[in-house]
Design a protein around this motif. Structure first.
Motif, PDB file in Angstrom:
ATOM      1  N   PRO A 104      64.784 -16.452 -83.673  1.00  0.00           N
ATOM      2  CA  PRO A 104      64.322 -15.063 -83.518  1.00  0.00           C
ATOM      3  C   PRO A 104      64.318 -14.555 -82.084  1.00  0.00           C
ATOM      4  O   PRO A 104      64.536 -13.360 -81.857  1.00  0.00           O
ATOM      5  CB  PRO A 104      62.903 -15.104 -84.090  1.00  0.00           C
ATOM      6  CG  PRO A 104      62.897 -16.247 -85.027  1.00  0.00           C
ATOM      7  CD  PRO A 104      63.833 -17.263 -84.446  1.00  0.00           C
ATOM      8  N   LEU A 120      59.343  -6.552 -86.999  1.00  0.00           N
ATOM      9  CA  LEU A 120      59.716  -7.640 -87.898  1.00  0.00           C
ATOM     10  C   LEU A 120      60.587  -7.116 -89.025  1.00  0.00           C
ATOM     11  O   LEU A 120      61.561  -7.763 -89.430  1.00  0.00           O
ATOM     12  CB  LEU A 120      58.458  -8.313 -88.452  1.00  0.00           C
ATOM     13  CG  LEU A 120      58.698  -9.480 -89.416  1.00  0.00           C
ATOM     14  CD1 LEU A 120      59.411 -10.633 -88.711  1.00  0.00           C
ATOM     15  CD2 LEU A 120      57.380  -9.962 -90.024  1.00  0.00           C
ATOM     16  N   PHE A 125      63.552 -11.489 -91.111  1.00  0.00           N
ATOM     17  CA  PHE A 125      63.217 -12.883 -91.413  1.00  0.00           C
ATOM     18  C   PHE A 125      62.312 -13.014 -92.634  1.00  0.00           C
ATOM     19  O   PHE A 125      62.466 -13.949 -93.436  1.00  0.00           O
ATOM     20  CB  PHE A 125      62.574 -13.558 -90.198  1.00  0.00           C
ATOM     21  CG  PHE A 125      63.553 -13.930 -89.137  1.00  0.00           C
ATOM     22  CD1 PHE A 125      64.266 -15.113 -89.210  1.00  0.00           C
ATOM     23  CD2 PHE A 125      63.796 -13.082 -88.062  1.00  0.00           C
ATOM     24  CE1 PHE A 125      65.202 -15.455 -88.238  1.00  0.00           C
ATOM     25  CE2 PHE A 125      64.724 -13.420 -87.086  1.00  0.00           C
ATOM     26  CZ  PHE A 125      65.425 -14.608 -87.174  1.00  0.00           C
ATOM     27  N   ASP A 126      61.356 -12.109 -92.796  1.00  0.00           N
ATOM     28  CA  ASP A 126      60.474 -12.192 -93.961  1.00  0.00           C
ATOM     29  C   ASP A 126      61.250 -11.935 -95.249  1.00  0.00           C
ATOM     30  O   ASP A 126      61.075 -12.649 -96.244  1.00  0.00           O
ATOM     31  CB  ASP A 126      59.310 -11.209 -93.816  1.00  0.00           C
ATOM     32  CG  ASP A 126      59.739  -9.783 -93.512  1.00  0.00           C
ATOM     33  OD1 ASP A 126      60.881  -9.577 -93.051  1.00  0.00           O
ATOM     34  OD2 ASP A 126      58.921  -8.862 -93.739  1.00  0.00           O
ATOM     35  N   ALA A 217      57.790 -13.692 -86.482  1.00  0.00           N
ATOM     36  CA  ALA A 217      59.026 -14.132 -87.150  1.00  0.00           C
ATOM     37  C   ALA A 217      59.155 -15.644 -87.245  1.00  0.00           C
ATOM     38  O   ALA A 217      59.815 -16.157 -88.157  1.00  0.00           O
ATOM     39  CB  ALA A 217      60.240 -13.563 -86.408  1.00  0.00           C
ATOM     40  N   TYR A 221      61.382 -18.256 -89.850  1.00  0.00           N
ATOM     41  CA  TYR A 221      62.544 -18.973 -89.339  1.00  0.00           C
ATOM     42  C   TYR A 221      62.370 -20.480 -89.494  1.00  0.00           C
ATOM     43  O   TYR A 221      63.301 -21.184 -89.930  1.00  0.00           O
ATOM     44  CB  TYR A 221      62.758 -18.622 -87.866  1.00  0.00           C
ATOM     45  CG  TYR A 221      63.796 -19.474 -87.176  1.00  0.00           C
ATOM     46  CD1 TYR A 221      65.157 -19.282 -87.423  1.00  0.00           C
ATOM     47  CD2 TYR A 221      63.428 -20.485 -86.291  1.00  0.00           C
ATOM     48  CE1 TYR A 221      66.117 -20.070 -86.803  1.00  0.00           C
ATOM     49  CE2 TYR A 221      64.376 -21.274 -85.670  1.00  0.00           C
ATOM     50  CZ  TYR A 221      65.725 -21.058 -85.930  1.00  0.00           C
ATOM     51  OH  TYR A 221      66.665 -21.852 -85.317  1.00  0.00           O
TER      52      TYR A 221
END
Length: 232
Positions: A104, A120, A125-126, A217, A221
């Motif tokens: 990230p 974010l 990433f979520d 993040a 990850y």
């Protein structure tokens, strides 16, 4: 074969699209849900009007375009953050799903150079972890690919039962037919390339709001990184 390659922005995703698109047996597709995402969210991205004019804006209709060209395979580059709540995912259940990740800190620093300091929600990433948990598939880290492109691509192809093609290692410089209309803003570096770049240097040091996004993040990850395909 239909490959759905999921990633966030600034994540080697266009290089991977060029890599598979360089094969004679593949057709490549660039971020087909982008216009639908912009329409639904109202976000003001670079070249927004051009994107909206170029693509289908109804997310329910976008998968109708996922048609293979004769006997060729289809490679679809998808941004995880584009798949907001309510967008269809049933079409992906029959795909080979691959999740491409990048640290990230590198994503945030690179994204900020092209737009503004990301949230974010901008870097995905979520959503990417959600997609992995729903669809399964393979995870590959961009750092591993850059460190050993041929080795990792051979490993990836073997994992999805696809013969490796050396054409995946190189492509002509300049724009490609599969590029989205947004390419002039985002693809400058990849258009100067003819193959995968080498390993990256030290992680960038982020401060302030960018450091806060990094902290948010990292758990996503790290969860995906633990599942990554290794070159061994």
């Amino acid at each position: 074969m239909r490959i759905a390659m999921w990633s966030g922005p600034r994540n080697l995703s266009t290089a991977m699209m060029y890599s598979f698109g360089a094969r004679a047996d593949f057709t490549a597709m660039d971020e087909p849900f982008y216009a639908a995402y912009l329409k639904a969210t109202g976000l003001d991205h670079p070249m927004r009007d051009a994107v909206l004019a170029a693509q289908e804006q109804d997310p329910a209709l976008v998968p109708l375009g996922f048609v293979q060209d004769g006997t060729r395979h289809l490679y679809m580059k998808h941004m995880a953050q584009h798949m907001i709540d309510g967008f269809p995912l049933d079409w992906a259940e029959d795909c080979v799903n691959i999740h491409l990740i990048r640290h990230p800190a590198r994503v945030i620093a690179s994204y900020a150079e092209k737009r503004e300091a990301p949230r974010l929600a901008d870097i995905g990433f979520d959503r990417q972890l959600m997609l992995f948990e729903r669809l399964g598939g393979l995870v590959t880290d961009s750092a591993d690919i850059r460190a050993d492109p041929e080795g990792m691509l051979r490993r990836l192809c073997a994992a999805i039962d696809l013969p490796f093609d050396p054409a995946m290692l190189h492509w002509p410089a300049g724009p490609r037919a599969e590029d989205g209309v947004w390419a002039p803003h985002w693809y400058g570096a990849i258009h100067r390339s003819t193959g995968f770049a080498g390993p990256e240097g030290e992680l960038p040091e982020l401060k302030g709001a960018e450091a806060e996004v990094l902290e948010a993040a990292m758990p996503y990850y790290e969860r995906l990184f633990a599942e990554r395909l290794k070159n061994s």
